[in-house]
Design a protein around this motif. Sequence first.
Motif, PDB file in Angstrom:
ATOM      1  N   TYR A  46      18.600   9.220  26.691  1.00  0.00           N
ATOM      2  CA  TYR A  46      19.787   9.706  26.524  1.00  0.00           C
ATOM      3  C   TYR A  46      20.320   9.579  24.991  1.00  0.00           C
ATOM      4  O   TYR A  46      20.455   8.609  24.327  1.00  0.00           O
ATOM      5  CB  TYR A  46      20.949   9.022  27.231  1.00  0.00           C
ATOM      6  CG  TYR A  46      22.395   9.577  26.934  1.00  0.00           C
ATOM      7  CD1 TYR A  46      22.676  10.880  26.871  1.00  0.00           C
ATOM      8  CD2 TYR A  46      23.454   8.450  26.709  1.00  0.00           C
ATOM      9  CE1 TYR A  46      24.080  11.073  26.539  1.00  0.00           C
ATOM     10  CE2 TYR A  46      24.510   8.855  26.324  1.00  0.00           C
ATOM     11  CZ  TYR A  46      25.180  10.200  26.310  1.00  0.00           C
ATOM     12  OH  TYR A  46      26.252  10.564  25.886  1.00  0.00           O
ATOM     13  N   GLU A  47      20.220  11.020  24.330  1.00  0.00           N
ATOM     14  CA  GLU A  47      20.725  11.247  22.904  1.00  0.00           C
ATOM     15  C   GLU A  47      21.832  12.151  22.913  1.00  0.00           C
ATOM     16  O   GLU A  47      21.721  13.283  22.960  1.00  0.00           O
ATOM     17  CB  GLU A  47      19.393  11.653  22.274  1.00  0.00           C
ATOM     18  CG  GLU A  47      19.618  12.179  20.783  1.00  0.00           C
ATOM     19  CD  GLU A  47      20.084  10.830  19.825  1.00  0.00           C
ATOM     20  OE1 GLU A  47      18.975  10.018  19.740  1.00  0.00           O
ATOM     21  OE2 GLU A  47      21.089  10.582  19.266  1.00  0.00           O
ATOM     22  N   PRO A  48      23.294  11.648  22.774  1.00  0.00           N
ATOM     23  CA  PRO A  48      24.331  12.632  22.697  1.00  0.00           C
ATOM     24  C   PRO A  48      24.161  13.958  22.155  1.00  0.00           C
ATOM     25  O   PRO A  48      24.582  15.080  22.759  1.00  0.00           O
ATOM     26  CB  PRO A  48      25.548  11.859  22.542  1.00  0.00           C
ATOM     27  CG  PRO A  48      24.863  10.334  22.657  1.00  0.00           C
ATOM     28  CD  PRO A  48      23.565  10.318  22.367  1.00  0.00           C
ATOM     29  N   GLY A  49      23.707  14.041  20.948  1.00  0.00           N
ATOM     30  CA  GLY A  49      23.425  15.306  20.146  1.00  0.00           C
ATOM     31  C   GLY A  49      22.752  16.265  20.902  1.00  0.00           C
ATOM     32  O   GLY A  49      22.940  17.322  21.049  1.00  0.00           O
ATOM     33  N   ILE A  50      21.453  15.651  21.445  1.00  0.00           N
ATOM     34  CA  ILE A  50      20.460  16.718  22.035  1.00  0.00           C
ATOM     35  C   ILE A  50      21.075  17.011  23.312  1.00  0.00           C
ATOM     36  O   ILE A  50      21.213  18.207  23.794  1.00  0.00           O
ATOM     37  CB  ILE A  50      19.124  15.972  22.281  1.00  0.00           C
ATOM     38  CG1 ILE A  50      18.457  15.487  20.927  1.00  0.00           C
ATOM     39  CG2 ILE A  50      18.037  17.013  23.003  1.00  0.00           C
ATOM     40  CD1 ILE A  50      17.125  14.944  21.028  1.00  0.00           C
ATOM     41  N   HIS A  51      21.874  16.035  23.834  1.00  0.00           N
ATOM     42  CA  HIS A  51      22.155  16.059  25.492  1.00  0.00           C
ATOM     43  C   HIS A  51      22.889  17.198  25.700  1.00  0.00           C
ATOM     44  O   HIS A  51      22.924  18.118  26.392  1.00  0.00           O
ATOM     45  CB  HIS A  51      22.608  14.708  26.016  1.00  0.00           C
ATOM     46  CG  HIS A  51      22.442  14.685  27.526  1.00  0.00           C
ATOM     47  ND1 HIS A  51      21.648  14.808  28.237  1.00  0.00           N
ATOM     48  CD2 HIS A  51      23.734  14.620  28.201  1.00  0.00           C
ATOM     49  CE1 HIS A  51      21.915  14.686  29.554  1.00  0.00           C
ATOM     50  NE2 HIS A  51      23.378  14.455  29.580  1.00  0.00           N
ATOM     51  N   TYR A  52      24.151  17.121  24.945  1.00  0.00           N
ATOM     52  CA  TYR A  52      25.211  18.091  25.116  1.00  0.00           C
ATOM     53  C   TYR A  52      25.012  19.405  24.538  1.00  0.00           C
ATOM     54  O   TYR A  52      25.322  20.374  25.199  1.00  0.00           O
ATOM     55  CB  TYR A  52      26.627  17.530  24.436  1.00  0.00           C
ATOM     56  CG  TYR A  52      27.217  16.386  25.174  1.00  0.00           C
ATOM     57  CD1 TYR A  52      27.759  16.544  26.621  1.00  0.00           C
ATOM     58  CD2 TYR A  52      27.009  14.987  24.840  1.00  0.00           C
ATOM     59  CE1 TYR A  52      28.027  15.456  27.402  1.00  0.00           C
ATOM     60  CE2 TYR A  52      27.375  13.788  25.732  1.00  0.00           C
ATOM     61  CZ  TYR A  52      27.824  14.143  26.886  1.00  0.00           C
ATOM     62  OH  TYR A  52      28.305  13.284  27.664  1.00  0.00           O
ATOM     63  N   SER A  53      24.100  19.525  23.554  1.00  0.00           N
ATOM     64  CA  SER A  53      23.715  20.855  23.192  1.00  0.00           C
ATOM     65  C   SER A  53      22.978  21.473  24.165  1.00  0.00           C
ATOM     66  O   SER A  53      23.174  22.712  24.502  1.00  0.00           O
ATOM     67  CB  SER A  53      22.856  20.816  22.078  1.00  0.00           C
ATOM     68  OG  SER A  53      23.517  19.914  20.729  1.00  0.00           O
ATOM     69  N   GLN A  54      21.848  20.621  24.844  1.00  0.00           N
ATOM     70  CA  GLN A  54      21.092  21.215  25.859  1.00  0.00           C
ATOM     71  C   GLN A  54      21.743  21.586  27.066  1.00  0.00           C
ATOM     72  O   GLN A  54      21.625  22.451  27.579  1.00  0.00           O
ATOM     73  CB  GLN A  54      20.051  20.413  26.178  1.00  0.00           C
ATOM     74  CG  GLN A  54      18.841  20.269  25.077  1.00  0.00           C
ATOM     75  CD  GLN A  54      18.205  21.779  24.977  1.00  0.00           C
ATOM     76  OE1 GLN A  54      18.177  22.398  25.971  1.00  0.00           O
ATOM     77  NE2 GLN A  54      17.168  21.916  23.928  1.00  0.00           N
ATOM     78  N   LEU A  55      22.858  20.863  27.476  1.00  0.00           N
ATOM     79  CA  LEU A  55      23.767  20.879  28.696  1.00  0.00           C
ATOM     80  C   LEU A  55      24.334  22.268  28.525  1.00  0.00           C
ATOM     81  O   LEU A  55      24.672  22.954  29.280  1.00  0.00           O
ATOM     82  CB  LEU A  55      24.665  19.874  28.865  1.00  0.00           C
ATOM     83  CG  LEU A  55      24.358  18.853  30.026  1.00  0.00           C
ATOM     84  CD1 LEU A  55      24.260  19.596  31.432  1.00  0.00           C
ATOM     85  CD2 LEU A  55      22.822  18.204  29.926  1.00  0.00           C
ATOM     86  N   GLN A  56      24.838  22.586  27.382  1.00  0.00           N
ATOM     87  CA  GLN A  56      25.590  23.744  27.135  1.00  0.00           C
ATOM     88  C   GLN A  56      24.587  24.917  26.982  1.00  0.00           C
ATOM     89  O   GLN A  56      24.865  25.991  27.573  1.00  0.00           O
ATOM     90  CB  GLN A  56      26.426  23.700  25.738  1.00  0.00           C
ATOM     91  CG  GLN A  56      27.583  22.434  25.987  1.00  0.00           C
ATOM     92  CD  GLN A  56      28.944  22.859  25.292  1.00  0.00           C
ATOM     93  OE1 GLN A  56      29.189  24.134  25.226  1.00  0.00           O
ATOM     94  NE2 GLN A  56      29.648  22.015  24.870  1.00  0.00           N
ATOM     95  N   MET A  57      23.557  24.753  26.315  1.00  0.00           N
ATOM     96  CA  MET A  57      22.615  25.992  26.517  1.00  0.00           C
ATOM     97  C   MET A  57      22.052  26.247  27.554  1.00  0.00           C
ATOM     98  O   MET A  57      22.130  27.561  27.809  1.00  0.00           O
ATOM     99  CB  MET A  57      21.451  25.511  25.562  1.00  0.00           C
ATOM    100  CG  MET A  57      21.592  25.708  23.935  1.00  0.00           C
ATOM    101  SD  MET A  57      20.041  25.047  23.134  1.00  0.00           S
ATOM    102  CE  MET A  57      18.995  26.102  23.552  1.00  0.00           C
ATOM    103  N   GLN A  58      21.904  25.341  28.513  1.00  0.00           N
ATOM    104  CA  GLN A  58      21.114  25.546  29.727  1.00  0.00           C
ATOM    105  C   GLN A  58      22.386  26.094  30.782  1.00  0.00           C
ATOM    106  O   GLN A  58      21.921  26.621  31.723  1.00  0.00           O
ATOM    107  CB  GLN A  58      20.610  24.507  30.215  1.00  0.00           C
ATOM    108  CG  GLN A  58      19.473  23.975  29.412  1.00  0.00           C
ATOM    109  CD  GLN A  58      18.321  24.831  28.983  1.00  0.00           C
ATOM    110  OE1 GLN A  58      18.255  25.906  29.731  1.00  0.00           O
ATOM    111  NE2 GLN A  58      17.696  24.583  27.960  1.00  0.00           N
ATOM    112  N   SER A  59      23.621  25.796  30.343  1.00  0.00           N
ATOM    113  CA  SER A  59      24.756  26.365  31.002  1.00  0.00           C
ATOM    114  C   SER A  59      25.059  27.782  30.725  1.00  0.00           C
ATOM    115  O   SER A  59      26.024  28.372  31.216  1.00  0.00           O
ATOM    116  CB  SER A  59      25.684  25.356  31.294  1.00  0.00           C
ATOM    117  OG  SER A  59      25.420  24.217  31.537  1.00  0.00           O
TER     118      SER A  59
END
Length: 546
Positions: free
Chosen positions: A392-405
């Motif tokens: 878990y790396e917040p910067g990658i995680h939230y960017s990717q969550l938003q991209m994939q959503s």
Amino acid sequence: VNPNRLQIVWFKRDLRVQDHQPLHDALSHTDSEGPVVALYFFEPSLTSADDYALQHASFATECLAQLRKDLAALQVELLVINAEVLPVLEIIRAQWPSMILQSHEETGNAISYRRDLAVERWCTVEGIVWKQTPSHAVVRRLKNRDDWGSIWNDRMQIEVIEVPLPQSHRPNLSKILEALPNNSDFVVLRPGQTDKPLRIVGGRANALALLESFFETRAFEYRTAMSSPLTAQSACSRLSPYIALGVVSVKEILHRLWRARRPDSLRQLASKPDNSLQSISHYLASIKSFESRLHWRCHFVQKLESQPRIEFENMHAAYNGLRPETINSALFNAWANGNTGFPMIDACMRMLLQTGWINFRMRAMLVSFSSYQLWQHWREPALHLARQFLDYEPGIHYSQLQMQSGTTGINTIRMYNPVKQARDQDPTGEFVRRWIPQLQSVPDQWIFEPWTMPLMIQEQLGCVIGTDYPRPVVELEQASKRARDLVWAVREHAQFGSQAQTVFQKLGSRNKQREGTAASKKKARDSKKEKASVANPSEAQLDLFS
Ligand SMILES: Cc1cc2nc3c(=O)[nH]c(=O)nc-3n(C[C@H](O)[C@H](O)[C@H](O)COP(=O)(O)OP(=O)(O)OC[C@H]3O[C@@H](n4cnc5c(N)ncnc54)[C@H](O)[C@@H]3O)c2cc1C
């Protein structure tokens, strides 16, 4: 050594002594600035947060064990403290009125950001210097995104910082140790959590072993094998949890990569009997892909550094209110526990629950399914996945969550079809059967859509859908169409493009092959070709993202 002064090296997401500027600086200045002590905190505010899990604490503890040894060789004591940072700094301050705090900059979640602000205020009031060194290629207070690519290059070119020389005198910490809160209780965590039985084990030696095996053998298959969950587990580097905790630095990995690409290294590889010229060209293509991913890592963390609200809010405001704010618990629980009735989704989630890892494409599919077909907001799934991902790396995680959503406004919308993904990435059903024993006996013809199996056969096989394995929680075609229509309707809105441009200015990649063109050419985005890609993103398109 000036015994009236103390230097604290505060370890955060940088659990190594190699390529560690703050430690190097501190140990180079013991004569004038005083002896050095190292601190690491398990802060209850962070360890009890919704994005933290026992596996993170256990993995960190393993990494800290090796760090403690490496620091001991430098005559530096490591104190691992289960408490909030500020009260401990106050205790130390009472002993050493003259002290310096050294650390790397951290780009973490909102709790760590608020804590850093509080520590900064405290230091200013107390007249204490807190020297923060940039982490990897993330730039604090970046003025212009256009400059980021060249900053990344410049930072990565710098030599790896050598392990510093040991200090000659250790500070006497006995009074501090007496005053510190009772450390015997391990981190406070949410109740009912268990560690992951099949997760990777922490520690620098394990990270280096993976690094070497990747460049020596596993990288040959990396590019071709990264997409299938069957092959990705061994073909991907698996370095992510170590990178997330800074057990190895991105620069160290990159310099190792450049060494692998040198003619002498390639000649050596080519001299091995199994390695043909063609396999060397695969190897080179693979390590190029790997190099891009190291770049993306910092690129994504930079997004959170520049816009911390992406942990909570859609990057593009046009998507606000599109999905219900409150989660549908029945759908969420089915997804989170691997019980949706879609074998590929469930197998991936079940593997993740056991191992703490799944490959990129399958992560993207899991999020896409929750956000599109189940039509759930990304926030609660993001927290669930944060607890499951060891890396878990917040910067990658939230960017990717938003991209994939599909809520960034600057990336191509990609909706995955879990049945098609299963056929492409697990053609024989081996992966699905491995993680869903209830489907062991289901013949290939129905393995990815077991609900279509005639009832008589279900009964014969002892796998009745709805009893032994769940019925699908949604009707796939309908759910996909509904999501597609709703998401594309947002993009038709008059102000969509100008707001997307604002998001792009602040957070977008300047790599022309990626979102640069996607953001500026709305027409291209809306073209038929692009719409087709929604159903079936190709590997090439997956590479064209940021
Ligand atoms: C929804 C979603 C959430 C994700 N959350 C995280 C996360 O919390 N932490 C995390 O490290 N990765 C995350 N990723 C990115 C990626 O899936 C993982 O980095 C990768 O699977 C880790 O395995 P590896 O180390 O073997 O990767 P490799 O393929 O060997 O890549 C090497 C390194 O490059 C970086 N990297 C790889 N892929 C990406 C990517 N797409 N974006 C940014 N950096 C990348 C990672 O640091 C990784 O360790 C997420 C992806 C998705 C789709």
